[in-house]
Design an enzyme around this catalytic site. Structure first.
Site, PDB file in Angstrom:
ATOM      1  N   GLU A 105      90.991   5.877  74.249  1.00 44.00           N
ATOM      2  CA  GLU A 105      91.618   7.046  74.865  1.00 44.00           C
ATOM      3  C   GLU A 105      90.755   8.294  74.714  1.00 44.00           C
ATOM      4  O   GLU A 105      90.570   9.045  75.679  1.00 44.00           O
ATOM      5  CB  GLU A 105      93.000   7.319  74.236  1.00 44.00           C
ATOM      6  CG  GLU A 105      93.976   6.180  74.347  1.00 44.00           C
ATOM      7  CD  GLU A 105      93.988   5.252  73.138  1.00 44.00           C
ATOM      8  OE1 GLU A 105      95.073   4.758  72.795  1.00 44.00           O
ATOM      9  OE2 GLU A 105      92.920   5.016  72.537  1.00 44.00           O
ATOM     10  N   CYS A 138      97.735   5.925  69.226  1.00 40.66           N
ATOM     11  CA  CYS A 138      97.991   6.315  67.850  1.00 40.66           C
ATOM     12  C   CYS A 138      98.207   7.839  67.779  1.00 40.66           C
ATOM     13  O   CYS A 138      98.138   8.523  68.794  1.00 40.66           O
ATOM     14  CB  CYS A 138      96.816   5.903  66.965  1.00 40.66           C
ATOM     15  SG  CYS A 138      95.300   6.859  67.301  1.00 40.66           S
ATOM     16  N   HIS A 180      88.035   5.961  69.806  1.00 37.31           N
ATOM     17  CA  HIS A 180      89.099   5.155  70.386  1.00 37.31           C
ATOM     18  C   HIS A 180      88.963   5.223  71.903  1.00 37.31           C
ATOM     19  O   HIS A 180      88.473   6.222  72.454  1.00 37.31           O
ATOM     20  CB  HIS A 180      90.469   5.702  69.986  1.00 37.31           C
ATOM     21  CG  HIS A 180      90.816   5.478  68.552  1.00 37.31           C
ATOM     22  ND1 HIS A 180      92.112   5.416  68.115  1.00 37.31           N
ATOM     23  CD2 HIS A 180      90.044   5.322  67.446  1.00 37.31           C
ATOM     24  CE1 HIS A 180      92.139   5.216  66.810  1.00 37.31           C
ATOM     25  NE2 HIS A 180      90.884   5.159  66.378  1.00 37.31           N
ATOM     26  N   CYS A 236      95.157   9.897  69.133  1.00 33.60           N
ATOM     27  CA  CYS A 236      95.038   9.840  70.594  1.00 33.60           C
ATOM     28  C   CYS A 236      96.199  10.560  71.273  1.00 33.60           C
ATOM     29  O   CYS A 236      96.005  11.223  72.305  1.00 33.60           O
ATOM     30  CB  CYS A 236      94.942   8.393  71.049  1.00 33.60           C
ATOM     31  SG  CYS A 236      93.422   7.597  70.441  1.00 33.60           S
TER      32      CYS A 236
END
Length: 166
Positions: free
Chosen positions: A56, A100, A54, A103
């Site tokens: 992040e 999410c 992801h 993260c």
């Protein structure tokens, strides 16, 4: 003008790169305690086949690496290894979409001081929409949250991407 907009514009540029290789267009930027960009990233799950890639997480990894490299240059490799520069104390993560749970957990574990995000994520947001992982007082670190910066622009990027998938 909102003080976070320049960094969010960089994150939006990163998000466009994700879209170019079929990843959900989310971009992230890590700012040092003095406000300098130390890492940029975008979603790379499709590109790398890594479910944890992801924006992040990739940005946090790059920021930790950049801090370790800087510490090595400044203090010599032996001291830098002992400093534990994976800790991103004083840093801010700026991201186009509310993080999410994975993260959000990474933000807490990395000791990031602040997260700034564009669009809320009512389906998977773990900072404001569904959960508030980063400010849970039961954890050993809490993260300041600034949400809804350029929300319409960031949300439109995601909506347009998924409309094109249908």
């Amino acid at each position: 003008m909102n003080r976070w907009l320049p960094a969010l514009q960089l994150a939006l540029q990163e998000a466009e790169l994700a879209s170019a290789h079929g990843d959900v267009p989310i971009g992230a930027v890590v700012l040092s305690p003095t406000g300098e960009v130390i890492a940029r990233a975008h979603n790379e799950r499709e590109l790398t086949g890594d479910p944890t890639a992801h924006a992040e997480v990739v940005a946090l990894r790059r920021a930790a690496f950049a801090l370790q490299a800087a510490a090595s240059r400044d203090a010599g490799a032996e001291e830098a290894d002992l400093e534990g520069s994976w800790r991103l104390d004083g840093c801010t993560l700026v991201v186009t979409l509310e993080p999410c749970t994975m993260c959000a957990g990474a933000l807490v574990l990395a000791r990031v001081d602040r997260v700034v995000f564009g669009a809320y994520d009512p389906k998977a947001g773990a900072i404001a929409s569904l959960w508030d992982v980063v400010r849970d007082p039961r954890l050993n670190h809490q993260v300041e949250v600034v949400g809804g910066i350029a929300e319409e622009e960031c949300g439109a990027l995601i909506r347009d991407f998924f409309a094109g998938q249908r």
